[in-house]
Design a protein around this motif. Structure first.
Motif, short mmCIF file in Angstrom:
data_model
loop_
_atom_site.label_atom_id
_atom_site.label_comp_id
_atom_site.label_asym_id
_atom_site.label_seq_id
_atom_site.Cartn_x
_atom_site.Cartn_y
_atom_site.Cartn_z
N PRO A 63 1.15 4.13 9.31
CA PRO A 63 1.89 3.42 8.26
C PRO A 63 3.08 2.68 8.87
O PRO A 63 3.45 2.93 10.01
CB PRO A 63 2.36 4.56 7.35
N THR B 241 2.70 -0.84 4.47
CA THR B 241 2.02 0.44 4.20
C THR B 241 3.05 1.57 4.28
O THR B 241 3.69 1.76 5.30
CB THR B 241 0.91 0.69 5.24
N GLU C 160 0.86 -1.18 0.00
CA GLU C 160 0.00 0.00 0.00
C GLU C 160 0.89 1.24 0.00
O GLU C 160 1.57 1.52 1.00
CB GLU C 160 -0.91 0.00 1.24
#
Lengths: 434, 284
Positions: A237, A395, A85
């Motif tokens: 993240p 992420t 991601e």
């Protein structure tokens, strides 16, 4: 474990005297010291204490004039390509096309609150110069920008923008004519004019309180990004990636994540054409200060530098004018020393490939500075990437520190020179654009 | 306060003449000749510049001298050899930027190895333009250990607590910056000088004024305004630069430097004779 839903206090690492560990300080000519004391006082009152509603006005102007808040966008193609991601903090959408306005607007407004009558600034790529010229026009202050001759020649669109906003641009011929010389010359101007002039320094470099103050103006980047991650993803993240020259977008993107110890912070420096140093010529063909430099004193601060064995400052190099600097902010030097921030670097070629990839696959033309972050992302995440070490996780937020319009001439020229695979065929333009 | 060096003695017999040159400008050999010419011309103290690549306090004249000296191969070690090769009567002060002092030696002992080496070759003091009193304690300690003076620059903007802090740490003399800005020769004399000298009047340390002094008349007015010495750099470097640009013989440039030195010494002596009264500007 950090609770990601808890709003953390900002990760301030500066002590009251303005030092970051053993880095920082105020190594400047005596004539400037009273101005730094005056600025420290103003920074404390207006920025830290919001006296007279300074920060409220700053935030309001950043919204109306600057266009904040800035989106956090999912990069669909890159996410698919890397099977992770990937999110983009789109600072290229801030007015002026780079993160630089956060600081320029903050400092020009502060200068007004302080009763100063004139603004001066240095610029490398021209992004800080254009942001300062815009902010000065917006707030009706006369403005002069110092820019190295080499940078004037390779960043002409920004020179035109500064002039059109009404700023005077003074080319600096000393040395190799890049950011280092521009800073020295702006300090000289300031030492003549200090009583009525404010020096809007463009990065988290220089004497205290500049490194802390510039960081605070840019901290809105990570403040927003952190909230956006929690809102959108319900979590923080795994990594934040930002390019690093002096380090202003870097610290802006990192600041509010510093207490979140599970979030990796990666500062991507310019590896230039090589990490080898030509000591005899006084040239480092890179700007990888955090990765290869050592401690010294430059432009008002004790920090990490590219210097020869005698302590003379090296001429740095990068295809990106904005990363082309032999020093780095003292706070970033400190965070690297403590291990909180990991310095990495990619060279000119990988950065250019990153530039083209983001442009063709995501429809975003990044600044060459920013392109280093995407070059690094690819080297780690792509199957054929050259970097085995993977500190990024699933992420990833990449700070898109600026847009690349200013770099198109350089990119077209260098792309042809290097025969890059990722690039579109530019040969039809040969000889037609210059 | 330290007075172990001979620097303070230079102020004992009337106003001190303190020229500055960048060591190695434009070449090692020529620069030796130029410094010795200033010594013959009456220098009491000589400020020798050890060139640094980022001289943020210097105007264009000294910046260009520094570029010439660096291109001529000047390094800290060459500088110390240069000092050993000099044959002069005057006391020698090293003027340089902090990074060069800090990087000398292992890098872990701070400024001490540089000061030790400087003391060994006969340097008696330091002026470090990017080192304010707040950051100076390590260098002050090393200077104390080896009996060297640490000279601070007092700017027109220096007042109050900052001035006190500096006066607590200064020795040898104070360098009174005559005006705001960078170094460089000017055609007039700043009235900021008198105000700064007044603020310093209560401190028992010689006051030498620099930044912008060019002629014997300037020297006269500065000394008459209460200065104990005059520091002259850019006006002398102009002579070096002109000689270099025109390809003049080293002896010719050296002679011009000696002549200018005598003019400045004479001007300073006239100023001292005026007994503290500022003379009217001369009518043409």
């Amino acid at each position: 474990m950090t609770d990601p839903t808890q709003t953390t206090k900002p990760g301030r690492t500066d002590r009251p005297d303005g030092s970051f560990g053993r880095f920082g300080g105020q190594y400047v000519p005596e004539a400037l010291m009273p101005a730094l004391e005056e600025l420290e006082d103003a920074y404390g009152r207006y920025v830290l204490e919001n006296e007279d509603g300074f920060m409220d006005e700053f935030r309001a102007r950043l919204a109306d004039f600057g266009g904040r808040p800035i989106p956090l966008q999912r990069a669909d193609r890159l996410s698919e390509r890397y099977d992770r991601e990937v999110y983009l903090k789109r600072e290229d959408l801030l007015h002026g096309g780079a993160h630089k306005l956060n600081n320029a607007l903050g400092q020009v407004l502060l200068a007004k609150y302080m009763g100063k009558e004139r603004i001066i600034a240095e610029t490398g790529a021209g992004q800080h110069g254009t942001a300062t010229a815009m902010a000065a026009a917006h707030l009706d202050m006369p403005c002069e920008i110092y820019m190295g001759r080499t940078d004037v020649n390779r960043q002409r669109p920004n020179v035109f923008r500064m002039r059109i906003n009404g700023a005077d641009v003074n080319p600096v011929d000393a040395g190799r004519g890049t950011l280092k010389e521009a800073i020295s010359e702006t300090m000289r101007d300031w030492s003549r004019t200090v009583e009525h002039t404010h020096y809007v320094i463009g990065s988290i470099v220089g004497p205290h309180p500049f490194p802390a103050m510039v960081r605070d103006f840019h901290a809105v980047i990570s403040e927003e990004a952190r909230e956006q991650c929690l809102d959108r993803l319900g979590d923080l993240p795994d990594a934040v990636v930002a390019c690093a020259g002096g380090g202003s977008n870097t610290m802006g993107a990192f600041h509010h994540f510093i207490p979140d110890e599970d979030v990796s912070l990666l500062a991507v420096e310019a590896g230039g054409s090589s990490l080898e140093v030509d000591e005899a010529a006084g040239v480092a063909p890179n700007s990888a200060t955090l990765s290869t430099g050592d401690e010294g004193v430059l432009h008002g601060a004790r920090t990490t530098l590219l210097q020869d064995s005698h302590g003379q400052i090296m001429e740095s190099h990068s295809v990106s004018a904005g990363l082309d600097y032999a020093g780095v902010g003292p706070e970033l030097a400190h965070l690297v020393e403590t291990g909180r921030v990991t310095p990495v670097n990619v060279g000119d070629r990988v950065a250019l490939e990153g530039f083209h990839r983001l442009s063709t696959e995501e429809g975003i033309i990044p600044a060459l500075e920013t392109a280093h972050a995407f070059g690094y992302l690819h080297e780690v995440c792509a199957e054929d990437g050259a970097i085995d070490d993977d500190p990024l996780g699933e992420t990833i937020v990449v700070n898109v520190s600026g847009r690349g319009d200013k770099d198109l001439e350089t990119v077209i020229e260098k792309t042809a020179e290097m025969g890059l695979e990722a690039a579109p065929d530019m040969s039809v333009f040969d000889g037609g654009l210059r | 306060m330290s007075d172990r060096s001979t620097i303070a003695d230079a102020f004992a017999d009337g106003p001190a003449f303190i020229p500055y040159l960048a060591a190695g400008d434009p070449s090692y050999e020529a620069s030796l000749e130029y410094v010795e010419a200033l010594d013959r011309g009456g220098a009491d103290i000589i400020e020798l510049g050890l060139p640094f690549s980022e001289p943020i306090a210097e105007g264009p004249t000294i910046q260009e001298a520094i570029v010439r000296a660096l291109e001529g191969g000047m390094t800290p070690e060459r500088f110390f050899e240069f000092v050993e090769d000099l044959e002069v009567e005057a006391s020698l002060v090293c003027m340089t930027y902090y990074n060069l002092i800090y990087q000398y030696g292992t890098g872990e002992e701070g400024p001490r190895p540089f000061v030790e080496r400087a003391a060994a070759v006969g340097i008696e003091g330091f002026v470090v333009p990017d080192l304010p009193a707040e950051e100076a304690d390590p260098l002050r300690a090393a200077c104390d250990e080896f009996g060297l003076d640490l000279i601070f620059i007092v700017a027109p903007t220096t007042r109050g607590e900052r001035l006190e802090r500096m006066m607590d740490r200064v020795s040898g003399y104070v360098y009174v910056q005559a005006r705001l800005g960078t170094t460089g020769a000017r055609d007039d004399v700043s009235d900021q000088t008198g105000a700064t000298l007044e603020r310093l009047a209560g401190y028992d340390v010689p006051k030498a004024v620099g930044f912008g002094i060019k002629t014997g008349d300037h020297a006269e007015r500065i000394v008459a305004a209460g200065a104990d010495g005059i520091i002259v750099g850019s006006a002398l470097i102009d002579i070096v630069a002109d000689g270099h640009a025109s390809g003049a013989a080293v002896e010719e440039t050296a002679a011009a430097l000696e002549t200018r030195a005598r003019e400045l010494v004479d001007g300073a002596a006239r100023g001292a004779a005026a007994d503290g009264n500022v003379p009217e500007p001369e009518q043409p």
